[in-house]
Design a protein around this motif. Structure first.
Motif, PDB file in Angstrom:
ATOM      1  N   UNK A  48       0.842  -1.203   0.000  1.00 50.90           N
ATOM      2  CA  UNK A  48       0.000   0.000   0.000  1.00 50.90           C
ATOM      3  C   UNK A  48       0.870   1.243   0.000  1.00 50.90           C
ATOM      4  N   UNK A  49       0.316   2.321  -0.552  1.00 52.06           N
ATOM      5  CA  UNK A  49       1.000   3.614  -0.573  1.00 52.06           C
ATOM      6  C   UNK A  49      -0.040   4.713  -0.382  1.00 52.06           C
ATOM      7  N   UNK A  50       0.106   5.498   0.674  1.00 55.18           N
ATOM      8  CA  UNK A  50      -0.813   6.609   0.920  1.00 55.18           C
ATOM      9  C   UNK A  50      -0.565   7.737  -0.072  1.00 55.18           C
TER      10      UNK A  50
ATOM     11  N   UNK B 244      19.434  12.943  -3.613  1.00 58.65           N
ATOM     12  CA  UNK B 244      18.909  13.581  -2.408  1.00 58.65           C
ATOM     13  C   UNK B 244      19.113  12.614  -1.247  1.00 58.65           C
ATOM     14  N   UNK B 245      19.715  13.092  -0.167  1.00 61.68           N
ATOM     15  CA  UNK B 245      19.963  12.260   1.011  1.00 61.68           C
ATOM     16  C   UNK B 245      18.891  12.542   2.060  1.00 61.68           C
ATOM     17  N   UNK B 246      18.271  11.463   2.596  1.00 59.73           N
ATOM     18  CA  UNK B 246      17.199  11.587   3.583  1.00 59.73           C
ATOM     19  C   UNK B 246      17.602  10.920   4.889  1.00 59.73           C
ATOM     20  N   UNK B 247      17.173  11.508   6.004  1.00 64.68           N
ATOM     21  CA  UNK B 247      17.338  10.884   7.316  1.00 64.68           C
ATOM     22  C   UNK B 247      16.081  10.156   7.763  1.00 64.68           C
ATOM     23  N   UNK B 248      14.986  10.299   7.009  1.00 66.85           N
ATOM     24  CA  UNK B 248      13.753   9.575   7.266  1.00 66.85           C
ATOM     25  C   UNK B 248      13.023   9.415   5.936  1.00 66.85           C
ATOM     26  N   UNK B 249      12.201   8.373   5.791  1.00 65.72           N
ATOM     27  CA  UNK B 249      11.515   8.167   4.500  1.00 65.72           C
ATOM     28  C   UNK B 249      10.483   9.258   4.243  1.00 65.72           C
ATOM     29  N   UNK B 250      10.650   9.991   3.152  1.00 70.17           N
ATOM     30  CA  UNK B 250       9.739  11.067   2.768  1.00 70.17           C
ATOM     31  C   UNK B 250       9.394  10.941   1.293  1.00 70.17           C
ATOM     32  N   UNK B 251       8.264  11.508   0.897  1.00 72.85           N
ATOM     33  CA  UNK B 251       7.874  11.529  -0.514  1.00 72.85           C
ATOM     34  C   UNK B 251       8.648  12.652  -1.210  1.00 72.85           C
ATOM     35  N   UNK B 252       9.309  12.304  -2.342  1.00 69.42           N
ATOM     36  CA  UNK B 252      10.086  13.261  -3.121  1.00 69.42           C
ATOM     37  C   UNK B 252       9.259  13.726  -4.312  1.00 69.42           C
ATOM     38  N   UNK B 253       9.017  15.027  -4.415  1.00 62.13           N
ATOM     39  CA  UNK B 253       8.289  15.625  -5.529  1.00 62.13           C
ATOM     40  C   UNK B 253       9.281  16.402  -6.381  1.00 62.13           C
TER      41      UNK B 253
ATOM     42  N   UNK C 282       7.240  16.515 -14.345  1.00 64.71           N
ATOM     43  CA  UNK C 282       7.183  16.302 -12.914  1.00 64.71           C
ATOM     44  C   UNK C 282       7.180  14.812 -12.618  1.00 64.71           C
ATOM     45  N   UNK C 283       7.503  14.474 -11.347  1.00 66.22           N
ATOM     46  CA  UNK C 283       7.600  13.072 -10.943  1.00 66.22           C
ATOM     47  C   UNK C 283       7.448  12.996  -9.433  1.00 66.22           C
ATOM     48  N   UNK C 284       6.759  11.942  -8.942  1.00 66.40           N
ATOM     49  CA  UNK C 284       6.603  11.675  -7.518  1.00 66.40           C
ATOM     50  C   UNK C 284       7.296  10.345  -7.218  1.00 66.40           C
ATOM     51  N   UNK C 285       8.144  10.334  -6.187  1.00 63.79           N
ATOM     52  CA  UNK C 285       8.916   9.132  -5.852  1.00 63.79           C
ATOM     53  C   UNK C 285       8.982   8.994  -4.346  1.00 63.79           C
TER      54      UNK C 285
END
Length: 729
Positions: free
Chosen positions: A210-212, A665-674, A687-690
């Motif tokens: 699932x993905x919100x 892009x380096x993340x310290x927590x899982x976030x949605x990248x736009x 555009x792209x959502x990842x």
């Protein structure tokens, strides 16, 4: 009893000398809390041929019971279980031991870990685990160990084993807000779980993810990841709210927040087995109420103490019943809404604010937001940098800088920024400029967290012209299309006669000359400068006239990357699809002020140190070998400290690019990248959502359909906005 212990210990010593037995002793064990401090230990190997020996880790007498119970005082203990197996003749076949750590709570702890497990009907190797712990709240720490070396932190996980067998599965639960003592509120329970071999009559394994939807609360995407599915098989989704879907992948919007059991059922319509091949996989999906909380805070220093700061909570919406927790980066914390904090010493600290909303009844919700910012606590700083400068009498481009700073410690750090992209770190400095002009020179003094600057304008003039230097000349770019070249004498005087020969049999008089060559090639150009019979000189230069190409096909841009430790020092790099021969940079404060006139830098890819934070209009004039001149301007933001959270920069590659462009892009927590791409008219063209993961994330954008030109890639995640410029060839 003592005789048995003696024989048992002798057996252990004999075993350690003889080596490990080929018989599997399996000394593993589980434990359950009978009361808050009484624990019952249960061995995995319960064969009657096994001799057991228990050491409880608290200095009490050991036990040789099969499944003993023991009462503890609060603390952390290492419990060791020995197992010995002898054959009917008394020959030792197996001897082994294992140790587990248990925690006995101190004070009131209403946490009681428990769970159930169920084998999947579609895959015998898959086990579903349901957390039935009492006293558990959302946000408490959860850790599952599945007995095969893997772990999970989900509330109700499912796990697929690689092979059948009996596994010791443990659930450990820790209260998130328990008092930080040596004995936190922790409860753990272990059960033996048996995994059977899969049958071969039905190879269908049903699973989905699932993905919100971050833009629409309650809207969830369901991704069918089943194994063994083929086109034509029947698919049914049950969303748990009385609605269904029958496509392979689907999405669904729930009308109200809550917890729903979603099931995916697949039936093979062409199964070769005699029994129907039907598999179902269910997962609990939690639909949270919309969380419109935005965490934020500001801080100011106090005049009474240089180490005391006032923190203002600007989170919105914020209720007086919401949970607030500050961590100040020095090991201390606060639950006040707007706290005051005094640091023990100067330094750089990461301050974090965590806000969790409560319902009207005071129950904590899953609406949690956190923000962290870096602050620099300055010490008492009375260093006042100052310097003087003087040009060399023989070479006016050579400047002597004298450091006149007062009250500076002997071991203070010194950095000179000469305004042409170069620097030095000596107390006094000598610098030779490549060309004349006005440069903004800055002296930086640092002692610990005390950092101060002093900047001044330095004018570099040309050295005196000798008779032999009268004929020196150079070429300049020309905007005239074709094989035109412009020549200019370096030193122009009214009493000097200038005569040019262009190497193709033609010539001209005057201090400047523009000449069109009939064809591309290599030519020797000479200038004769005549003042009188005792002062005349000739200088020659070889030039290459290239074949004509279209200036309209050239694209230009630039990147700006601040220094990580000193963000007001910015490195500018020109980007183009053709080789640039000369760069001229103009930097203007926005809005323009009389106190800060524009700065012009005649250097390739310079580094510029800004003295005031704010927005600047940066323009690049690029000259090419064919005489083309291109201009590109862009507004940038400059920060004086490394604590600006809303802007960031990133590198893109390749640059220039033709089919695709990448960014990391380096993340310290899982976030949605736009990710968004804008053209030079600031129009969105791609555009792209990842979904991002912890660590480095590579974003790849397809640009094959874009027209050549300059574009901006923007990546938005959390409260960060990252920009980078690239060129599409």
């Amino acid at each position: 009893m003592k005789k048995f212990y003696s024989v048992f210990i002798v057996s252990l010593l004999m075993f350690s000398l003889q080596g490990k037995s080929q018989i599997a002793c399996n000394p593993d064990f589980t434990h359950n809390f009978i009361t808050g401090s009484t624990v019952q230990f249960i061995p995995v190997n319960t064969s009657t041929a096994v001799q057991h020996y228990w050491k409880f880790g608290d200095g009490s007498a050991p036990s040789n019971a099969v499944s003993p119970s023991h009462s503890y005082a609060p603390g952390i203990y290492n419990v060791k279980h020995f197992v010995v197996i002898n054959d009917p003749n008394g020959v030792q076949l197996c001897n082994d031991s294992t140790t587990r750590v248990i925690t006995i709570q101190q004070g009131a702890c209403n946490l009681n870990a428990s769970f159930t497990s169920q084998n999947s009907t579609s895959n015998p190797l898959q086990i579903y685990f349901v957390n039935t712990s009492s006293g558990f709240n959302p946000g408490d720490s959860i850790r599952w160990t599945f007995g095969d070396g893997t772990v999970s932190y989900d509330i109700n996980p499912s796990h697929i084993y690689t092979s059948p067998g009996t596994y010791n599965v443990c659930l450990r639960v820790k209260k998130q807000n328990s008092v930080a003592t040596a004995f936190p509120c922790v409860s753990e329970i272990c059960h033996a779980v048996t995994v059977t071999s899969p049958t071969l009559s039905c190879n269908l394994q049903v699973y989905f993810a699932t993905q919100n939807d971050p833009a629409q609360p309650g809207h969830i995407y369901f991704s069918n990841q089943s194994i063994g599915y083929v086109a034509g098989d029947s698919v049914k989704w049950n969303f748990g709210d009385g609605t269904f879907a029958y496509t392979y992948n689907t999405d669904h919007t729930y009308s109200a927040p809550g917890t729903y059991t979603v099931c995916l059922t697949i039936k093979k319509n062409n199964n070769a087995g005699t029994a129907p091949c039907i598999r179902t996989y269910c997962k609990i999906v939690t639909v949270a109420a919309p969380c419109n909380l935005v965490a934020g805070f500001t801080w100011t220093g106090t005049a009474s103490s240089p180490y005391t700061y006032l923190f203002t909570n600007t989170s919105a919406p914020l209720s007086t019943t919401d949970s607030v927790r500050w961590t100040f980066g020095d090991g201390t914390s606060s639950n006040s809404v707007n706290p005051n904090h005094t640091y023990a010493q100067p330094g750089t600290y990461i301050v974090c604010l965590r806000v969790q909303q409560r319902t009207a009844a005071g129950v904590l919700t899953n609406c949690i937001k956190e923000i962290c910012q870096t602050i620099i606590v300055q010490g008492i700083c009375n260093i006042q940098p100052a310097f003087t400068w003087q040009a060399d009498a023989q070479n006016t481009k050579k400047i002597y800088f004298t450091n006149t700073t007062a009250s500076s410690p002997a071991n203070a750090g010194v950095t000179w920024f000469f305004g042409d992209g170069t620097s030095a770190s000596t107390w006094n400095a000598i610098h030779t400029y490549a060309q004349a002009g006005t440069y903004n020179v800055c002296l930086r003094i640092q002692f610990g967290a005390c950092i101060t600057y002093h900047c001044d304008s330095v004018t570099v003039t040309l050295p005196p012209v000798t008779c032999m230097d009268l004929a020196n000349f150079h070429t300049v770019p020309t905007t005239v299309a074709g094989t035109y070249t412009t020549f200019v004498a370096n030193n122009i005087f009214t009493d000097v006669q200038y005569t040019w020969t262009f190497g193709d049999g033609t010539g001209m008089q005057g201090p400047t000359a523009t000449h069109q060559y009939a064809a591309p090639g290599t030519y020797t150009v000479c200038l004769t400068a005549y003042r009188n019979n005792t002062c005349a000189s000739t200088k020659c230069m070889t030039i290459t006239v290239p074949a004509l190409f279209n200036c309209n096909n050239i694209t230009i841009g630039f990147t700006n990357v601040p220094n990580p430790t000193m963000p007001n020092s910015v490195k500018f790099t020109a980007t183009s699809n053709a080789t640039i021969t000369n760069q001229v940079w103009t930097i203007t404060k926005t809005p323009a002020t009389a106190a800060m006139p524009p700065v012009t830098i005649n250097a390739n890819n310079p580094t510029h140190v800004f003295t005031v934070a704010g927005y600047y209009n940066v323009c690049l004039q690029a000259t090419y070998s064919n005489g083309c001149v291109k201009h590109y301007c862009r507004t940038i933001y400059v920060s004086m400290t490394a604590s600006s959270p809303a802007l960031c920069t990133m590198q893109v590659y390749p640059n220039p690019a033709s089919s695709s462009v990448n960014a990391i892009v380096s993340l310290t927590q899982p976030l949605v990248l736009n990710a968004y791409i804008y053209n030079n008219m600031n129009m969105l063209v791609a555009q792209k959502v990842q979904q991002g993961v912890i660590g480095n994330n590579t974003i790849t954008m397809n640009i094959s359909n874009l027209t050549p030109g300059v574009y901006t890639l923007k990546v938005v995640y959390g409260n960060q906005v990252c920009n980078a410029t690239f060129i599409k060839q």
